[in-house]
Motif scaffolding. Sequence first.
Motif, mmCIF file in Angstrom:
data_model
loop_
_atom_site.group_PDB
_atom_site.id
_atom_site.type_symbol
_atom_site.label_atom_id
_atom_site.label_comp_id
_atom_site.label_asym_id
_atom_site.label_seq_id
_atom_site.Cartn_x
_atom_site.Cartn_y
_atom_site.Cartn_z
ATOM 1 N N ASN A 46 68.836 33.152 -72.668
ATOM 2 C CA ASN A 46 67.613 33.224 -71.852
ATOM 3 C C ASN A 46 67.074 32.006 -71.932
ATOM 4 O O ASN A 46 65.783 31.768 -71.895
ATOM 5 N N ALA A 106 64.897 30.045 -66.584
ATOM 6 C CA ALA A 106 64.158 31.336 -65.810
ATOM 7 C C ALA A 106 64.286 30.916 -64.370
ATOM 8 O O ALA A 106 63.837 29.690 -63.980
ATOM 9 N N LEU A 108 62.568 31.401 -60.818
ATOM 10 C CA LEU A 108 61.460 31.957 -60.068
ATOM 11 C C LEU A 108 61.633 31.757 -58.613
ATOM 12 O O LEU A 108 62.777 31.173 -58.226
ATOM 13 N N LYS A 150 60.885 27.809 -58.313
ATOM 14 C CA LYS A 150 60.980 26.864 -59.234
ATOM 15 C C LYS A 150 61.892 27.350 -60.295
ATOM 16 O O LYS A 150 61.993 28.814 -60.676
ATOM 17 N N LEU A 192 62.716 26.827 -64.381
ATOM 18 C CA LEU A 192 62.481 26.559 -65.554
ATOM 19 C C LEU A 192 63.557 26.508 -66.802
ATOM 20 O O LEU A 192 64.395 27.560 -66.735
ATOM 21 N N PHE A 217 64.400 25.972 -70.816
ATOM 22 C CA PHE A 217 63.718 25.851 -72.129
ATOM 23 C C PHE A 217 64.919 25.066 -73.085
ATOM 24 O O PHE A 217 65.510 26.206 -73.578
ATOM 25 N N GLU A 257 64.707 24.392 -76.005
ATOM 26 C CA GLU A 257 64.978 24.773 -77.453
ATOM 27 C C GLU A 257 65.965 26.058 -77.652
ATOM 28 O O GLU A 257 66.170 26.444 -78.617
ATOM 29 N N VAL A 287 60.942 34.699 -72.050
ATOM 30 C CA VAL A 287 61.481 34.105 -70.578
ATOM 31 C C VAL A 287 61.949 35.230 -69.844
ATOM 32 O O VAL A 287 61.672 35.433 -68.614
ATOM 33 N N ASN A 333 56.736 30.636 -74.372
ATOM 34 C CA ASN A 333 57.638 30.510 -73.381
ATOM 35 C C ASN A 333 57.390 31.625 -72.220
ATOM 36 O O ASN A 333 57.642 31.296 -70.983
ATOM 37 N N GLN A 358 54.424 30.031 -70.183
ATOM 38 C CA GLN A 358 54.851 29.005 -69.067
ATOM 39 C C GLN A 358 55.762 29.832 -67.873
ATOM 40 O O GLN A 358 55.604 29.249 -66.709
ATOM 41 N N THR A 359 56.470 30.562 -68.050
ATOM 42 C CA THR A 359 57.064 31.488 -67.257
ATOM 43 C C THR A 359 56.214 31.801 -66.243
ATOM 44 O O THR A 359 56.368 31.794 -64.819
ATOM 45 N N THR A 386 54.168 29.320 -64.339
ATOM 46 C CA THR A 386 54.635 28.872 -63.323
ATOM 47 C C THR A 386 55.008 29.897 -61.936
ATOM 48 O O THR A 386 54.909 29.388 -60.781
ATOM 49 N N ALA A 387 55.074 31.073 -62.434
ATOM 50 C CA ALA A 387 55.132 32.217 -61.084
ATOM 51 C C ALA A 387 53.810 32.276 -60.708
ATOM 52 O O ALA A 387 53.662 32.993 -59.808
#
Lengths: 278, 124
Positions: A79, A82, A84, A87, A89, A91, A93, B52, B74, B77-78, B81-82
């Motif tokens: 996971n 992401a 969207l 966009k 994303l 991660f 880490e 996420v 996390n 941020q998701t 951003t949406a």
Amino acid sequence: MILSVASGKGGTGKTIVATSLALSISNVQILDCDVEEPNSHIFIKPEIANKENVCIPVPRIDETKCNFCGKCQEVCVYNAIAVLKDKVLVFPELCHGCGSCSYFCPENAIKEVDKEIGVVEFGKSNDIQFVHGKLNIGEAMAPPLIKAVKKHIYSIKTIIIDAPPGTSCPVIESIKKSDFCILVTEPTPFGLNDLILAVEVMRKLNIPFGVVINRSDLGDDKTDQYCQKQNIPVLMRIPFERKIAEGYSRGETIVETLPEYKEKFQEMFRKIKENNNF
Amino acid sequence: MKICITSQGENLDSQVDPRFGRCQYFIVIDTETLGFEAIQNPNIDSMGGVGVQSGQLIANKSVKAVLTGNVGPNAFQTLQTARLDVITGVSGTIKEVIEKYNRGELKPTQCPSVNSKFGIPGTK
């Protein structure tokens, strides 16, 4: 011959057993694979001669090529991506650097870039060759760094691996391909509980193993009973001794604090070699 | 307009689930008609990256805001951003929360309210 020292429960004495053994026998290379909190160097006191940065590949998305189809996110079992509407994303880490996202991207919009996760350091202390890994603070991915440490195994030596505690991925990565594993435990309910878990791991990985009982005169005899019932050799018992603890806190191994232990460690090493035909 | 509230049950009398990523249900509800859909959270037992995953699930539901107890970095941020409003510190029943929201008493937050791994059972 690769000999790893693991435990299940933390704080049972892996490092002091690994480093005491290293100082008792000859032609040794010791690898501290507990990269989240390496401490063998405190006892071995190597002079660090070299270091190398270790990176894992993490995805970088080219949004001019990306059509937000979501394939990368679908194949990422960690996971770490992401997708969207307009966009993507990442991660870093959460990323394990497996490369699935770039492999499966139909638009060729994913490039892998290096992200540093830690360093491997090498050195020497008298005749002992020393290697350890130091994971950067905040990083969660120990296995790739452990792999990098183990790349430096110098197989004509007797290799001693100081493994992390527990039974999860970093432990597996550290002990796999070992010829023998010493499980250090203490005779307490916690010690026994985690020893049993560690034994299950050894059996699954098919690694021959034996047990060292530290602080053997404290706690109860359930660990002994368990080992007897399961036919697990008890390689050594180290009774609780204030002097050992005091020496430890000064950065001394057992064989430096109590030199008579040197013979015991040599004896244990001989027994391991004989009984396993090394 | 639709919003999403994390919930411990599948109807409007259920209590708000204080966790976002690992909540029991997501209630996606129309603030005017109160017509709703209860989505059982498929991510409860995931190993990691749950914020996420859940964030993305909700981002695809065309809601304007997410109302919950806490949200980690996390997930935040998701959701941000949406372009969703994130409202934390919410408690009570789903019904009560909707009323408060409609009265304009709940304000979006600009930062995550807890650290990573907050919602994992047995860790605090």
